[in-house]
Design a protein around this motif. Structure first.
Motif, PDB file in Angstrom:
ATOM      1  N   GLY A   1       0.821  -1.204   0.000  1.00 36.15           N
ATOM      2  CA  GLY A   1       0.000   0.000   0.000  1.00 36.15           C
ATOM      3  C   GLY A   1       0.859   1.259   0.000  1.00 36.15           C
ATOM      4  O   GLY A   1       0.526   2.254  -0.645  1.00 36.15           O
ATOM      5  N   LYS A   2       1.994   1.215   0.717  1.00 39.13           N
ATOM      6  CA  LYS A   2       2.863   2.400   0.754  1.00 39.13           C
ATOM      7  C   LYS A   2       3.491   2.651  -0.614  1.00 39.13           C
ATOM      8  O   LYS A   2       3.712   3.795  -1.005  1.00 39.13           O
ATOM      9  N   ASP A   3       3.785   1.563  -1.361  1.00 38.75           N
ATOM     10  CA  ASP A   3       4.277   1.741  -2.738  1.00 38.75           C
ATOM     11  C   ASP A   3       3.213   2.452  -3.572  1.00 38.75           C
ATOM     12  O   ASP A   3       3.513   3.330  -4.385  1.00 38.75           O
ATOM     13  N   ALA A   4       1.947   2.050  -3.359  1.00 36.70           N
ATOM     14  CA  ALA A   4       0.845   2.670  -4.110  1.00 36.70           C
ATOM     15  C   ALA A   4       0.746   4.153  -3.757  1.00 36.70           C
ATOM     16  O   ALA A   4       0.561   5.002  -4.636  1.00 36.70           O
ATOM     17  N   VAL A   5       0.909   4.479  -2.471  1.00 36.66           N
ATOM     18  CA  VAL A   5       0.873   5.888  -2.034  1.00 36.66           C
ATOM     19  C   VAL A   5       1.970   6.664  -2.768  1.00 36.66           C
ATOM     20  O   VAL A   5       1.744   7.765  -3.303  1.00 36.66           O
ATOM     21  N   GLU A   6       3.167   6.064  -2.843  1.00 37.89           N
ATOM     22  CA  GLU A   6       4.302   6.730  -3.498  1.00 37.89           C
ATOM     23  C   GLU A   6       3.984   6.991  -4.985  1.00 37.89           C
ATOM     24  O   GLU A   6       4.249   8.074  -5.514  1.00 37.89           O
ATOM     25  N   MET A   7       3.402   5.977  -5.626  1.00 41.16           N
ATOM     26  CA  MET A   7       3.063   6.090  -7.045  1.00 41.16           C
ATOM     27  C   MET A   7       2.033   7.207  -7.260  1.00 41.16           C
ATOM     28  O   MET A   7       2.127   7.986  -8.216  1.00 41.16           O
TER      29      MET A   7
ATOM     30  N   GLY B   1      -3.798 -12.612  -3.492  1.00 40.26           N
ATOM     31  CA  GLY B   1      -4.334 -11.802  -2.393  1.00 40.26           C
ATOM     32  C   GLY B   1      -3.715 -10.409  -2.335  1.00 40.26           C
ATOM     33  O   GLY B   1      -4.152  -9.556  -1.561  1.00 40.26           O
ATOM     34  N   ILE B   2      -2.702 -10.162  -3.172  1.00 42.31           N
ATOM     35  CA  ILE B   2      -2.010  -8.861  -3.127  1.00 42.31           C
ATOM     36  C   ILE B   2      -2.974  -7.696  -3.356  1.00 42.31           C
ATOM     37  O   ILE B   2      -2.828  -6.635  -2.753  1.00 42.31           O
ATOM     38  N   PHE B   3      -3.997  -7.906  -4.198  1.00 45.91           N
ATOM     39  CA  PHE B   3      -4.881  -6.769  -4.523  1.00 45.91           C
ATOM     40  C   PHE B   3      -5.674  -6.326  -3.296  1.00 45.91           C
ATOM     41  O   PHE B   3      -5.684  -5.149  -2.948  1.00 45.91           O
ATOM     42  N   ASN B   4      -6.315  -7.298  -2.613  1.00 44.18           N
ATOM     43  CA  ASN B   4      -7.065  -6.928  -1.404  1.00 44.18           C
ATOM     44  C   ASN B   4      -6.148  -6.347  -0.340  1.00 44.18           C
ATOM     45  O   ASN B   4      -6.496  -5.400   0.360  1.00 44.18           O
ATOM     46  N   ARG B   5      -4.932  -6.918  -0.233  1.00 44.50           N
ATOM     47  CA  ARG B   5      -4.014  -6.457   0.808  1.00 44.50           C
ATOM     48  C   ARG B   5      -3.521  -5.032   0.522  1.00 44.50           C
ATOM     49  O   ARG B   5      -3.468  -4.185   1.410  1.00 44.50           O
ATOM     50  N   VAL B   6      -3.181  -4.764  -0.737  1.00 42.54           N
ATOM     51  CA  VAL B   6      -2.705  -3.415  -1.081  1.00 42.54           C
ATOM     52  C   VAL B   6      -3.839  -2.401  -0.915  1.00 42.54           C
ATOM     53  O   VAL B   6      -3.626  -1.301  -0.395  1.00 42.54           O
ATOM     54  N   ASN B   7      -5.065  -2.785  -1.311  1.00 39.91           N
ATOM     55  CA  ASN B   7      -6.209  -1.878  -1.100  1.00 39.91           C
ATOM     56  C   ASN B   7      -6.360  -1.539   0.383  1.00 39.91           C
ATOM     57  O   ASN B   7      -6.557  -0.378   0.754  1.00 39.91           O
ATOM     58  N   GLN B   8      -6.261  -2.578   1.227  1.00 35.30           N
ATOM     59  CA  GLN B   8      -6.422  -2.377   2.665  1.00 35.30           C
ATOM     60  C   GLN B   8      -5.297  -1.495   3.216  1.00 35.30           C
ATOM     61  O   GLN B   8      -5.537  -0.545   3.985  1.00 35.30           O
ATOM     62  N   GLU B   9      -4.062  -1.787   2.796  1.00 37.40           N
ATOM     63  CA  GLU B   9      -2.910  -1.005   3.284  1.00 37.40           C
ATOM     64  C   GLU B   9      -3.005   0.452   2.824  1.00 37.40           C
ATOM     65  O   GLU B   9      -2.656   1.375   3.564  1.00 37.40           O
ATOM     66  N   LEU B  10      -3.500   0.636   1.589  1.00 33.89           N
ATOM     67  CA  LEU B  10      -3.673   1.997   1.065  1.00 33.89           C
ATOM     68  C   LEU B  10      -4.732   2.740   1.891  1.00 33.89           C
ATOM     69  O   LEU B  10      -4.520   3.873   2.342  1.00 33.89           O
ATOM     70  N   ASP B  11      -5.850   2.060   2.124  1.00 33.14           N
ATOM     71  CA  ASP B  11      -6.928   2.657   2.950  1.00 33.14           C
ATOM     72  C   ASP B  11      -6.424   3.002   4.342  1.00 33.14           C
ATOM     73  O   ASP B  11      -6.702   4.093   4.863  1.00 33.14           O
ATOM     74  N   ASP B  12      -5.690   2.070   4.944  1.00 30.34           N
ATOM     75  CA  ASP B  12      -5.177   2.293   6.304  1.00 30.34           C
ATOM     76  C   ASP B  12      -4.264   3.520   6.335  1.00 30.34           C
ATOM     77  O   ASP B  12      -4.336   4.343   7.249  1.00 30.34           O
ATOM     78  N   TRP B  13      -3.411   3.644   5.328  1.00 31.75           N
ATOM     79  CA  TRP B  13      -2.476   4.775   5.289  1.00 31.75           C
ATOM     80  C   TRP B  13      -3.246   6.086   5.137  1.00 31.75           C
ATOM     81  O   TRP B  13      -2.971   7.071   5.840  1.00 31.75           O
ATOM     82  N   LEU B  14      -4.236   6.068   4.236  1.00 29.39           N
ATOM     83  CA  LEU B  14      -5.016   7.292   4.003  1.00 29.39           C
ATOM     84  C   LEU B  14      -5.775   7.686   5.269  1.00 29.39           C
ATOM     85  O   LEU B  14      -5.816   8.860   5.649  1.00 29.39           O
ATOM     86  N   THR B  15      -6.353   6.676   5.957  1.00 29.04           N
ATOM     87  CA  THR B  15      -7.097   6.951   7.188  1.00 29.04           C
ATOM     88  C   THR B  15      -6.163   7.501   8.265  1.00 29.04           C
ATOM     89  O   THR B  15      -6.467   8.514   8.917  1.00 29.04           O
ATOM     90  N   ALA B  16      -4.996   6.859   8.414  1.00 28.61           N
ATOM     91  CA  ALA B  16      -4.042   7.304   9.443  1.00 28.61           C
ATOM     92  C   ALA B  16      -3.561   8.722   9.177  1.00 28.61           C
ATOM     93  O   ALA B  16      -3.206   9.451  10.113  1.00 28.61           O
ATOM     94  N   HIS B  17      -3.543   9.118   7.920  1.00 29.67           N
ATOM     95  CA  HIS B  17      -3.070  10.467   7.578  1.00 29.67           C
ATOM     96  C   HIS B  17      -4.222  11.424   7.286  1.00 29.67           C
ATOM     97  O   HIS B  17      -3.994  12.554   6.812  1.00 29.67           O
ATOM     98  N   ASP B  18      -5.461  10.945   7.539  1.00 33.19           N
ATOM     99  CA  ASP B  18      -6.655  11.749   7.376  1.00 33.19           C
ATOM    100  C   ASP B  18      -6.681  12.455   6.010  1.00 33.19           C
ATOM    101  O   ASP B  18      -6.861  13.672   5.910  1.00 33.19           O
TER     102      ASP B  18
END
Ligand SMILES: Cc1cc2nc3c(=O)[nH]c(=O)nc-3n(C[C@H](O)[C@H](O)[C@H](O)COP(=O)(O)O)c2cc1C
Length: 314
Positions: free
Chosen positions: A244-250, A270-287
């Motif tokens: 997810g953090k790679d996706a944020v960087e991109m 399972g990478i797609f669901n996991r990256v979506n979740q990690e991306l969401d988590d990062w966005l939520t944590a950073h509001d």
């Protein structure tokens, strides 16, 4: 998190990269069901082509090297695949390639009649009209092929670029000027080579191959960053994304959608669901939201330019 892309609604911003999982409907369906917003097909060529001899793909741990050689049954020999895909309920991006502008046009016209959602033209192949020069390393060749394909299709066109171009942003601009609706960057980097030191010979049968996976992420980020400054059409950022953090960087480099290819090798379907979740988590944590962080890495450019050398962080 649904996302609008060239007039279509995707369930999330993740895209399966071309060539990694073939063109079988059941597999592509599984990719979509596993959390991928847009599924790209393996590139379809003009004439049947076997590809290179084995070994064609080697996992180097921090990425892969491949010389698959664009194997294809040829556009006219995929009836079973197209028939199966007719009843699909997920969006597909049909990737095509050719050896000449005419071949691109022929394949594009045929494939567009099969109703994919988008057509992606892979311009990382040698141009037989131009003595084998790769279409995507020359602005004029890139312009010509995009303009020619655009003439014969009535679907959004995505131009997939190669980091082998001396200035990928200028190629992207030429594609935009020729009518491309989006850019996908990047195809594999290199070419590279791996030598078996005991056998004293290159490991790949084709000797040289394209690099993918985590080791090329900085190249992909740089390319997307440069392209974002040059064009106003959306970018599918691709190359080395596995988290997810790679996706944020991109996205911060300027991507609207984020592609995943080799990552499937490293984290499974399972990478797609996991990256979506990690991306969401990062966005939520950073509001924050995807929209707010898109291109964020460009915002502080002016500050960077004015930091005197002696005050730069070590
Ligand atoms: C085994 C393999 C086959 C590929 N085949 C294609 C292809 O047919 N068409 C294409 O445009 N890109 C192809 N690619 C490139 C990927 O779509 C992608 O651009 C590249 O691997 C970088 O993304 P990644 O680091 O996430 O893998 C292939 C890559 C690999 C590893």
């Amino acid at each position: 998190m649904t996302i609008r892309f060239l007039g279509k609604t995707l369930k999330n911003p993740l895209v399966l990269a071309s060539g990694v999982l073939g063109n079988n409907k059941e597999i592509l369906e599984r990719v979509h069901a596993s959390g991928c917003g847009l599924v790209t097909m393996k590139s379809i060529g003009f004439a049947p082509r076997d590809g290179h001899k084995n070994p064609t793909v080697i996992d180097l741990g921090h990425g892969m090297i491949n010389a698959v050689g664009l194997p294809t049954p040829g556009y006219a020999h995929m009836e079973a695949e197209w028939e199966a895909l007719e009843t699909r309920d997920f969006p597909i991006n049909a990737s095509i390639y050719g050896g000449s502008v005419k071949e691109y046009q022929t394949v594009a016209k045929f494939v567009s009649a099969k109703n994919p959602d988008f057509i992606e033209i892979n311009i990382s192949c040698p141009n037989s009209d131009q003595h084998g020069m790769i279409f995507g390393v020359n602005e004029q060749s890139a312009f010509d092929v995009v303009a020619a394909v655009k003439q014969v299709i009535d679907l959004p066109l995505i131009a997939k670029l190669t980091p082998q171009a001396p200035d990928i942003a200028k190629i992207a601009k030429a594609c935009e000027d020729a009518g491309a609706d989006a850019i996908c960057a990047i195809n594999t980097a290199g070419p590279g080579m791996v030598i078996d030191i005991e056998a004293q010979m290159p490991v790949l049968a084709f000797k040289k191959g394209g690099l993918s996976g985590p080791m090329i992420k900085p190249i992909a980020i740089r390319c997307v960053y440069d392209i974002y400054r040059e064009v106003s059409i959306p970018i599918i950022g691709l190359g080395g994304v596995t988290t997810g953090k790679d996706a944020v960087e991109m996205i911060m480099a300027g991507a609207s959608l984020v592609g995943i290819g080799s990552g499937v090798r490293y984290r499974g379907m399972g990478i797609f669901n996991r990256v979506n979740q990690e991306l969401d988590d990062w966005l939520t944590a950073h509001d924050t939201t995807i929209k707010d962080i898109r291109g964020a890495a460009h915002k502080k450019d002016a500050v960077h330019k004015h930091v005197p050398l002696e005050e730069s962080p070590q």
